[in-house]
Scaffold this active site. Structure first.
Site, PDB file in Angstrom:
ATOM      1  CB  SER A  34     -72.632 -15.748 -14.865  1.00 22.57           C
ATOM      2  OG  SER A  34     -72.009 -16.815 -15.572  1.00 22.57           O
ATOM      3  CE1 TYR A 177     -72.113 -28.099 -20.901  1.00 24.13           C
ATOM      4  CE2 TYR A 177     -74.048 -29.461 -21.288  1.00 24.13           C
ATOM      5  CZ  TYR A 177     -73.364 -28.556 -20.506  1.00 24.13           C
ATOM      6  OH  TYR A 177     -73.918 -28.107 -19.328  1.00 24.13           O
TER       7      TYR A 177
END
Length: 269
Positions: A34, A177
């Site tokens: 994706s 992150y």
């Protein structure tokens, strides 16, 4: 400002693939199911590469390779791998080599996850998981593929690691992150230093806020606030990140290694 227009004609792609920038190359792309990874597969195939599309979700990887323009006599292949596992990555490289009868000389490490939370409330397992996939996974693919290339004396290879502008700026709610992507930048620069004499270039692409499944969950109010900070006044498209990856992967970037290319619409650290 409207979204950019990308050429997606099947017949145009077929013509371009025969003489493309990556004609005759094998391109391994992780996170191919994706978002940016899928867009990278499309761009690499458009430019003549045979694509090894890798994802933890093999069905998503299969969906990606459907409809890709052919790459001469080689067909695109889908693979399942957990990039956070050394054993899985080792098996992946072996399987790709067996499927194509050659090692990939292009690799784009796009596999990544987010598990956001404010730092004071972030469970340790969320931090560990993001680091394991985003940073350790990138390290393992770089190391395993580079070892195989060096062992076989193959030069002229190019590895592109997907980092993030957040790795330079930080971002509220994304301590894990941001840390993982900062690590990818440091890893890339070190790998470039160590592998340059082996004939392997290593670069990083730092996307800004890009329309992907990761950003689909962001509330529209937050998206509007972020967009207002971007000089080009819009979010990026996966294809725009993929085009930067293509350039760095190709021989047109033959004297570029250790770079961290920001593709952010002007949003900078």
């Amino acid at each position: 400002m409207g979204k950019p227009v990308f050429i997606n004609s099947y017949y145009t792609c077929q013509i371009m693939a025969a003489t493309g920038m990556l004609a005759g190359r094998i391109a391994l792309v992780t996170g191919a199911g994706s978002g940016i990874g899928r867009a990278v597969c499309r761009v690499m195939a458009r430019e003549g590469a045979a694509v090894a599309a890798v994802d933890l979700n093999q069905e998503a990887a299969h969906a990606t390779i459907q409809g890709l323009p052919t790459a001469g006599s080689m067909s695109h292949q889908a693979f399942c791998a957990d990039v956070s596992s050394g054993g899985s990555v080792s098996e992946l490289v072996q399987n790709v080599r067996a499927a194509f009868s050659a090692l990939p000389t292009v690799a784009v490490n796009s596999a990544g996850i987010t598990q956001d939370a404010f730092m004071l409330k972030m469970p340790e397992e969320r931090f560990d998981k993001v680091i394991a996939v985003n940073l350790k996974g990138t390290f393992l693919v770089n190391q395993t593929l580079a070892r195989a290339l060096v062992s076989e004396g193959i030069t002229g290879a190019s590895i592109v690691n997907i980092a993030s502008i957040v790795g330079k700026t930080g971002n509220i709610g994304q301590a894990n992150y941001a840390a993982s992507k900062a690590g990818v930048i440091g890893l890339t620069k070190t790998a470039a230093m160590e592998l340059g004499r082996k004939g392997i270039r290593v670069n990083a692409v730092l996307p800004g806020f890009t329309e992907t499944p990761m950003t689909d969950v962001i509330p529209e109010k937050v998206k509007a606030t972020v967009t207002s900070l971007i000089p080009l006044n819009r979010m990026g498209q996966p294809e725009e990140i993929a085009e930067a990856c293509l350039f760095l992967a190709s021989d047109r970037a033959s004297y570029i290694t250790g770079a961290a290319l920001e593709v952010t619409g002007g949003l900078s650290a």
